[in-house]
Write an enzyme that holds these catalytic residues in place. Structure first.
Site, PDB file in Angstrom:
ATOM      1  N   ASP A   1      -5.094   9.422  14.744  1.00  0.00           N
ATOM      2  CA  ASP A   1      -5.453   9.175  13.340  1.00  0.00           C
ATOM      3  C   ASP A   1      -6.132   7.813  13.171  1.00  0.00           C
ATOM      4  O   ASP A   1      -5.793   7.031  12.273  1.00  0.00           O
ATOM      5  CB  ASP A   1      -4.193   9.267  12.463  1.00  0.00           C
ATOM      6  CG  ASP A   1      -4.516   9.556  11.003  1.00  0.00           C
ATOM      7  OD1 ASP A   1      -5.664   9.935  10.696  1.00  0.00           O
ATOM      8  OD2 ASP A   1      -3.605   9.416  10.168  1.00  0.00           O
TER       9      ASP A   1
ATOM     10  N   GLY B   1       3.516  10.144   1.825  1.00  0.00           N
ATOM     11  CA  GLY B   1       4.970  10.182   2.026  1.00  0.00           C
ATOM     12  C   GLY B   1       5.639   8.839   2.107  1.00  0.00           C
ATOM     13  O   GLY B   1       6.851   8.764   2.304  1.00  0.00           O
TER      14      GLY B   1
ATOM     15  N   GLY C   1       0.841  -1.204   0.000  1.00  0.00           N
ATOM     16  CA  GLY C   1       0.000   0.000   0.000  1.00  0.00           C
ATOM     17  C   GLY C   1       0.869   1.244   0.000  1.00  0.00           C
ATOM     18  O   GLY C   1       2.086   1.182   0.197  1.00  0.00           O
TER      19      GLY C   1
ATOM     20  N   VAL D   1       4.513   0.936   1.549  1.00  0.00           N
ATOM     21  CA  VAL D   1       4.674  -0.241   2.406  1.00  0.00           C
ATOM     22  C   VAL D   1       4.860  -1.459   1.500  1.00  0.00           C
ATOM     23  O   VAL D   1       4.059  -1.697   0.590  1.00  0.00           O
ATOM     24  CB  VAL D   1       3.448  -0.435   3.329  1.00  0.00           C
ATOM     25  CG1 VAL D   1       3.657  -1.642   4.244  1.00  0.00           C
ATOM     26  CG2 VAL D   1       3.199   0.819   4.163  1.00  0.00           C
TER      27      VAL D   1
HETATM   28  N1  LIG Z   1       2.090  -3.939   8.661  1.00  0.00           N
HETATM   29  C1  LIG Z   1       1.367  -3.963   7.524  1.00  0.00           C
HETATM   30  N2  LIG Z   1       0.984  -5.147   6.994  1.00  0.00           N
HETATM   31  C2  LIG Z   1       0.239  -5.191   5.857  1.00  0.00           C
HETATM   32  N3  LIG Z   1      -0.166  -4.106   5.170  1.00  0.00           N
HETATM   33  C3  LIG Z   1       0.199  -2.898   5.652  1.00  0.00           C
HETATM   34  C4  LIG Z   1       0.979  -2.755   6.842  1.00  0.00           C
HETATM   35  N4  LIG Z   1       1.156  -1.432   7.094  1.00  0.00           N
HETATM   36  C5  LIG Z   1       0.528  -0.787   6.109  1.00  0.00           C
HETATM   37  N5  LIG Z   1      -0.047  -1.642   5.240  1.00  0.00           N
HETATM   38  C6  LIG Z   1      -0.814  -1.293   4.017  1.00  0.00           C
HETATM   39  O1  LIG Z   1      -0.215  -0.166   3.428  1.00  0.00           O
HETATM   40  C7  LIG Z   1      -1.160   0.901   3.350  1.00  0.00           C
HETATM   41  C8  LIG Z   1      -0.432   2.220   3.503  1.00  0.00           C
HETATM   42  O2  LIG Z   1      -0.046   2.375   4.856  1.00  0.00           O
HETATM   43  P1  LIG Z   1       0.493   3.741   5.429  1.00  0.00           P
HETATM   44  O3  LIG Z   1       0.617   3.590   6.908  1.00  0.00           O
HETATM   45  O4  LIG Z   1       1.734   4.133   4.698  1.00  0.00           O
HETATM   46  O5  LIG Z   1      -0.560   4.827   5.000  1.00  0.00           O
HETATM   47  P2  LIG Z   1      -2.126   5.026   5.278  1.00  0.00           P
HETATM   48  O6  LIG Z   1      -2.392   4.835   6.732  1.00  0.00           O
HETATM   49  O7  LIG Z   1      -2.923   4.143   4.341  1.00  0.00           O
HETATM   50  O8  LIG Z   1      -2.356   6.510   4.813  1.00  0.00           O
HETATM   51  P3  LIG Z   1      -1.848   7.853   5.505  1.00  0.00           P
HETATM   52  O9  LIG Z   1      -0.398   7.964   5.205  1.00  0.00           O
HETATM   53  O10 LIG Z   1      -2.667   8.875   4.824  1.00  0.00           O
HETATM   54  O11 LIG Z   1      -2.135   7.720   6.976  1.00  0.00           O
HETATM   55  C9  LIG Z   1      -2.201   0.615   4.421  1.00  0.00           C
HETATM   56  O12 LIG Z   1      -3.438   1.209   4.131  1.00  0.00           O
HETATM   57  C10 LIG Z   1      -2.249  -0.914   4.383  1.00  0.00           C
HETATM   58  O13 LIG Z   1      -3.130  -1.352   3.354  1.00  0.00           O
END
Ligand SMILES: Nc1ncnc2c1ncn2[C@@H]1O[C@H](COP(=O)(O)OP(=O)(O)OP(=O)(O)O)[C@@H](O)[C@H]1O
Length: 325
Positions: A176, A65, A61, A68
């Site tokens: 958040d 910024g 995802g 993942v």
């Molecule tokens: N530990 C993890 N295991 C599996 N998928 C993950 C994990 N962490 C994040 N993801 C996936 O990656 C996506 C992006 O995560 P990230 O924390 O970078 O941003 P976000 O929370 O979606 O958005 P924002 O940056 O606006 O808060 C998540 O929505 C999720 O689908």
């Protein structure tokens, strides 16, 4: 088809029925990590010594910024999630958020919070090696299933409440809570992730940051601190509000505080969050669901339900609910 999906989801999304909370772990508080390029967060885990030990398999995802990745540790073949935050143009803002996220990750150790095993930092980026949550986020689940049955929502809410209880006892405001920050593993356990805008509360007013986080899930006191006494709020009540929005969204099937198709711009959101009196509840919502959401979405933060109150609420303490369609 929807029914089949729902049934499948009910089987798939096993809910964690939490045992009693583990004692708080303050190990890391007294041992700040060295400012070296690798800060081992879980000292008991020695497998990951270098980023080059991790082979990228797929993109899981993207967020603000960062990206993942699903990665494999070449020696042990263990699978992890690697979050890479890039510091384009030396953006102080992103650096601050990243440093804060690393700092909070070091402090937390709970089955209701996504584990972070290591942090690697460099001039250009900061990388978090996290436990891989195989089923992605609640946002992904909602994207596929649109709505969830109440008993599934109840389990999700209980996991988040336990996570918040743990964080709040450590004086950490998440800041958040939203579907994309609630991750689900292969066992169906729901865990809180993403501490980019979290903060440790040291007083009431000093750490107040109104416009951090995702606007749509922000509480009235964060959106309009003057109108809703936000400068005196401690922030914990804001996490409860966000949980209420998430819970309602799971049953409504879309962001619930504005109409379908309405543009979620600042003016629309401020009207909906701060001034709209009536809460649109789905007709099929059970009395327990209505009561739970209503307690989370009280506009006056000082009258809102607290995590300790909500954890005992009948909505999250049901054995099985047969009323959903
Ligand atoms: N530990 C993890 N295991 C599996 N998928 C993950 C994990 N962490 C994040 N993801 C996936 O990656 C996506 C992006 O995560 P990230 O924390 O970078 O941003 P976000 O929370 O979606 O958005 P924002 O940056 O606006 O808060 C998540 O929505 C999720 O689908």
């Amino acid at each position: 088809m929807t029914l089949v999906r729902k049934r499948r989801l009910q089987q798939a999304l096993k809910l964690c029925l939490p045992p009693s909370l583990p004692p708080l772990d303050f190990r890391h508080e007294t041992h700040p990590p060295p400012s070296a390029s690798l800060s081992a967060i879980s000292p008991e885990y020695h497998g990951i010594e270098d980023l080059s030990d991790l082979e990228k398999l797929a993109v899981l995802g993207r967020g603000n910024g960062g990206t993942v990745y699903k990665v494999r540790h070449t020696r042990t073949t263990s699978i992890f999630a690697l979050k890479v935050l890039r510091f384009y143009h030396n953006t102080t803002n992103i650096r601050q958020h990243a440093a804060r996220e690393a700092e909070i990750f070091k402090r937390v150790d709970s089955p209701y919070i996504v584990r972070c095993y290591a942090v690697f930092d460099s001039e250009d980026d900061l990388c978090f090696v996290m436990e891989h949550m195989e089923r992605g986020s609640l946002h992904d689940v909602l994207f596929v299933n649109k709505i969830l049955p109440e008993d599934v929502i109840s389990g999700v809410a209980l996991c988040v409440l336990h996570g918040l209880k743990y964080l709040h006892r450590m004086q950490i405001v998440h800041g958040d809570i939203k579907p994309s920050n609630l991750l689900i593993n292969s066992k169906g356990d729901v865990k809180i992730a993403d501490f980019g805008v979290s903060r440790v509360v040291v007083g009431k007013r000093d750490a107040y940051e109104a416009f951090m986080g995702t606007c749509a899930y922000m509480s009235p006191e964060r959106f309009d601190p003057e109108g809703w006494d936000g400068y005196n709020a401690d922030g914990f009540a804001g996490d409860v509000w966000s949980l209420g929005v998430v819970v309602l969204e799971c049953l409504v099937g879309h962001y619930p505080l504005i109409g379908v198709g309405e543009k979620p711009d600042w003016a629309t959101l401020v009207c909906a969050i701060c001034f709209q009196e009536r809460l649109e509840m789905p007709e099929n919502a059970s009395p327990d669901f209505r009561s739970f959401v209503s307690k989370c979405l009280v506009k006056d933060w000082s009258k809102r339900g607290t995590v300790d109150e909500l954890i005992d609420h009948p909505f999250v303490n049901r054995t099985y609910l047969g009323s959903h369609q």
